[in-house]
Enzyme design. Sequence first.
Site, PDB file in Angstrom:
ATOM      1  N   HIS A  58       0.819  -1.212   0.000  1.00 58.94           N
ATOM      2  CA  HIS A  58       0.000   0.000   0.000  1.00 58.94           C
ATOM      3  C   HIS A  58       0.854   1.264   0.000  1.00 58.94           C
ATOM      4  O   HIS A  58       0.515   2.246  -0.651  1.00 58.94           O
ATOM      5  CB  HIS A  58      -0.915  -0.001   1.228  1.00 58.94           C
ATOM      6  CG  HIS A  58      -1.843   1.163   1.290  1.00 58.94           C
ATOM      7  ND1 HIS A  58      -3.080   1.160   0.696  1.00 58.94           N
ATOM      8  CD2 HIS A  58      -1.716   2.386   1.866  1.00 58.94           C
ATOM      9  CE1 HIS A  58      -3.672   2.326   0.898  1.00 58.94           C
ATOM     10  NE2 HIS A  58      -2.866   3.085   1.614  1.00 58.94           N
ATOM     11  N   TYR A  61       4.257   0.737  -3.188  1.00 58.02           N
ATOM     12  CA  TYR A  61       3.969   0.439  -4.598  1.00 58.02           C
ATOM     13  C   TYR A  61       5.027  -0.492  -5.201  1.00 58.02           C
ATOM     14  O   TYR A  61       5.391  -0.367  -6.367  1.00 58.02           O
ATOM     15  CB  TYR A  61       3.875   1.737  -5.426  1.00 58.02           C
ATOM     16  CG  TYR A  61       2.743   2.643  -5.026  1.00 58.02           C
ATOM     17  CD1 TYR A  61       1.437   2.345  -5.379  1.00 58.02           C
ATOM     18  CD2 TYR A  61       2.970   3.793  -4.278  1.00 58.02           C
ATOM     19  CE1 TYR A  61       0.393   3.167  -5.008  1.00 58.02           C
ATOM     20  CE2 TYR A  61       1.918   4.620  -3.896  1.00 58.02           C
ATOM     21  CZ  TYR A  61       0.635   4.309  -4.267  1.00 58.02           C
ATOM     22  OH  TYR A  61      -0.421   5.116  -3.892  1.00 58.02           O
ATOM     23  N   GLU A 105      -8.301   8.228  -3.853  1.00 54.55           N
ATOM     24  CA  GLU A 105      -7.629   7.135  -3.158  1.00 54.55           C
ATOM     25  C   GLU A 105      -8.640   6.062  -2.788  1.00 54.55           C
ATOM     26  O   GLU A 105      -9.847   6.260  -2.904  1.00 54.55           O
ATOM     27  CB  GLU A 105      -6.918   7.645  -1.899  1.00 54.55           C
ATOM     28  CG  GLU A 105      -5.576   8.313  -2.184  1.00 54.55           C
ATOM     29  CD  GLU A 105      -4.697   8.362  -0.950  1.00 54.55           C
ATOM     30  OE1 GLU A 105      -5.221   8.215   0.166  1.00 54.55           O
ATOM     31  OE2 GLU A 105      -3.468   8.546  -1.109  1.00 54.55           O
ATOM     32  N   HIS A 107     -10.096   3.064   0.053  1.00 51.60           N
ATOM     33  CA  HIS A 107     -10.186   2.542   1.418  1.00 51.60           C
ATOM     34  C   HIS A 107     -11.045   1.281   1.359  1.00 51.60           C
ATOM     35  O   HIS A 107     -12.034   1.137   2.071  1.00 51.60           O
ATOM     36  CB  HIS A 107     -10.780   3.588   2.370  1.00 51.60           C
ATOM     37  CG  HIS A 107      -9.973   3.750   3.623  1.00 51.60           C
ATOM     38  ND1 HIS A 107     -10.509   3.867   4.870  1.00 51.60           N
ATOM     39  CD2 HIS A 107      -8.627   3.791   3.811  1.00 51.60           C
ATOM     40  CE1 HIS A 107      -9.554   3.998   5.777  1.00 51.60           C
ATOM     41  NE2 HIS A 107      -8.401   3.954   5.149  1.00 51.60           N
ATOM     42  N   GLN A 253      -9.405   2.340  11.280  1.00 47.30           N
ATOM     43  CA  GLN A 253      -9.310   3.599  12.000  1.00 47.30           C
ATOM     44  C   GLN A 253     -10.687   4.112  12.403  1.00 47.30           C
ATOM     45  O   GLN A 253     -11.685   3.797  11.768  1.00 47.30           O
ATOM     46  CB  GLN A 253      -8.617   4.652  11.117  1.00 47.30           C
ATOM     47  CG  GLN A 253      -7.280   4.200  10.583  1.00 47.30           C
ATOM     48  CD  GLN A 253      -7.387   3.579   9.202  1.00 47.30           C
ATOM     49  OE1 GLN A 253      -8.352   2.888   8.892  1.00 47.30           O
ATOM     50  NE2 GLN A 253      -6.387   3.812   8.373  1.00 47.30           N
ATOM     51  N   SER A 326      -4.173   6.302  13.675  1.00 43.93           N
ATOM     52  CA  SER A 326      -5.225   7.148  14.233  1.00 43.93           C
ATOM     53  C   SER A 326      -5.422   8.370  13.346  1.00 43.93           C
ATOM     54  O   SER A 326      -4.461   8.943  12.835  1.00 43.93           O
ATOM     55  CB  SER A 326      -4.839   7.598  15.649  1.00 43.93           C
ATOM     56  OG  SER A 326      -4.831   6.503  16.533  1.00 43.93           O
ATOM     57  N   ASN A 551      -3.633   6.393  -6.823  1.00 44.25           N
ATOM     58  CA  ASN A 551      -3.552   5.346  -5.816  1.00 44.25           C
ATOM     59  C   ASN A 551      -3.630   3.992  -6.501  1.00 44.25           C
ATOM     60  O   ASN A 551      -4.303   3.840  -7.525  1.00 44.25           O
ATOM     61  CB  ASN A 551      -4.718   5.522  -4.829  1.00 44.25           C
ATOM     62  CG  ASN A 551      -4.780   4.435  -3.783  1.00 44.25           C
ATOM     63  OD1 ASN A 551      -5.707   3.632  -3.776  1.00 44.25           O
ATOM     64  ND2 ASN A 551      -3.823   4.381  -2.899  1.00 44.25           N
TER      65      ASN A 551
END
EC number: 6.3.5.3
Length: 758
Positions: A58, A61, A105, A107, A253, A326, A551
């Site tokens: 991640h 790359y 990006e 998630h 998170q 965090s 990303n």
Amino acid sequence: MSRTPLDTVEHAAETPDVELPWAELGLKKDEYEKVVEILGRRPTGAELAMYSVMWSEHCSYKSSKVHLRQFGEKAPQSDALLVGIGENAGVVDVGQGYAVTFKVESHNHPSYVEPYQGAATGVGGIVRDIIAMGARPVAVVDPLRFGAADHPDTKRVLPGVVAGIGGYGNCLGLPNIGGEVVFDACYQGNPLVNAGAIGVMRHEDIHLAKASGAGNKVILYGARTGGDGIGGASILASETFDDAKPSKRPAVQVGDPFQEKLLIECTLEAFKEKLVVGIQDLGAAGLSCATSELASNGSGGMTVTLDDVPLRDSTLSPEEILMSESQERMCAVVEPSKVDRFLEICEKWDVIATVIGEVTDGDRLEIFWHGGKIVDVDPRTVAHDGPVYERPYARPSWQDALQADDANKLPRPGTSEELKAQVLALVSSPNQASKKWITSQYDHFVQGNTVLAQPEDSGMIRIDEETGLGVAIATDGNGRYAKLDPYAGAQLALSEAYRNVATTGAKPLAVSDCLNFGSPEDPAVMWQFAEAIRGLADACQQLGTPVTGGNVSLYNQTGDVAIHPTPVVAVLGVIDDVARRTPVAFQEEGQLLYLLGDTREEFGGSAWSQVVHDHLGGLPPKVDLERERLLAEILISASRDGMIDSAHDLSDGGLIQAVVESALLGEKGARLIVPDGLDAFTFLFSESAGRAVVAVPRSEELRFNDMCGARGLPVTRIGVVDGTVSDSNAVVDVQGEFALSLAELREAHEGTIPALLA
């Protein structure tokens, strides 16, 4: 591992035989041996933590960078590009002294584990990337992919993701102006939650992630550091370092949008007073990333004292502090004379801020804990010199058979009634149905500068009230096309986003991407990835739209079954005056409908083949980038000069889908005539690229036709806007075939998603 004595650099040098959990932290044996070679000794536990997260797929790359280089090697010349690949986000010049930064990006994995927080913190992370460039965030977008719409787990994942995006973005006061929602069984265990953001600044306000100036202070500010998100992006577990912990901390998170809002305002005020030398947000890999990136991009080294990091959990080990992800945290480099003022601003905004280190004139990153030095590294080796893999790739053995299974040979409707039934099936299918149930949970108009938002072809934001200067953004990507041909699929994704921006009247300027693929250890997946990169780089070069950043998300795979290769492409465009924008909705009765571009029998990967036949095979539509460029020029000129009052690109679902959407949004019907040389089926359902349908006022018909003719763009009159809902006579009428009332179409188009998910 033992913490008695403290695992300092000195202790590591004296105890070369101590076993470290490198494999559990995701490192390969040769990668661990490379770390030992770099350091000339075994790493400390803290150093191992940093290398493991920063050398993860991640963050580094390592499987993709050999292919991503093409974006630089093939980058077109662009006067607009101010900051390109390598920073937190790309920046382009949009005129009048304004610069716009934008990025997309992923998630994905966190959003499957914990949908609400995974999606919410995805929004928070991309917004901090925008802040870190010196810009005020002005909008977000959210390209989403879920499993089958009727699968029970989709009902778990989708509502949580949507609530997380809406909850975080709405609390930040950022309009959500674009994106897409796609359903496909291939995403069942691997939903794609991609998030994008746009920010605006003046040219002189651009900030970069670098720590320069010996003696300058390193300030960590924002939320306290906790145990949530340790190993989140890099798929690590906190117990690796201490199995005695009573329970596993959450890998996903936990976000606090109100803290992030304070962080935004605090940061922008510090920028305004020119207090910041360099800045980096804390996202994936947390402090490990922020410190190593800042130090490696600057002119010297850095010392950091971890004891000074504000904690939510006093039991955190130094390794966990370095790995914690965090949220709502940033690192700033500030001159000593300006530190007090910086801290005053943080206090004003109720943001915790602590000096945790300083820039040195050396070339090392040194980190201390309880008086001992636990990290002593060349920061470049952590942040930039990770492993580079040239993974084997090969065209999959099944690709030829897939392409030979030609969708153009599927049974077609034999009667007008069958044609009508298939139109209704298409517009009510989950992918083509209205997403209002989802998008209504987002605030589109907060801040008062939103000009266009879902379901328009692109979102548009005004950035200057006096002149009307604005920017538009569209995100697109068709995994079905890319499965059939990843090179063409990536180019089609770019083409559609480019076309969507132009359709609203904005000039496409630059590209960000989010590349979602399966395991890079599978040669077939790596072939898909390599082909998609090659296709996107070639197309960006030809269209003159540089890739500014993006990303890569790999390992989107369940067992040995990967998702469809899904390159999502975001295109940013600029419009001189948002008052000249072109909406999707039909505006006035009597306006003439024109089809721009060529229509061919192209059904490979089409919505029709999926909805009617549950089929995926053949070849995707042909790509003609010069035609896309010409079409864009026509659409932009026509919008600027008032020749068209509505426009809609043709893509998934073909012409009938576009006409139905324009009719329902404008509450006006349309009468369509099948052009000579086309049968009704191909006319309605073909997904040939490089096309749009526009509504032309009768007074502009001659001028519009002359412009298209002079520039060599095929243009065909296909009907007229006719009938309004208020008169109860609005229909979409394909003359000689069938007519469907707007009421019937609305029920089909808007009822599907609520029925599945409400």
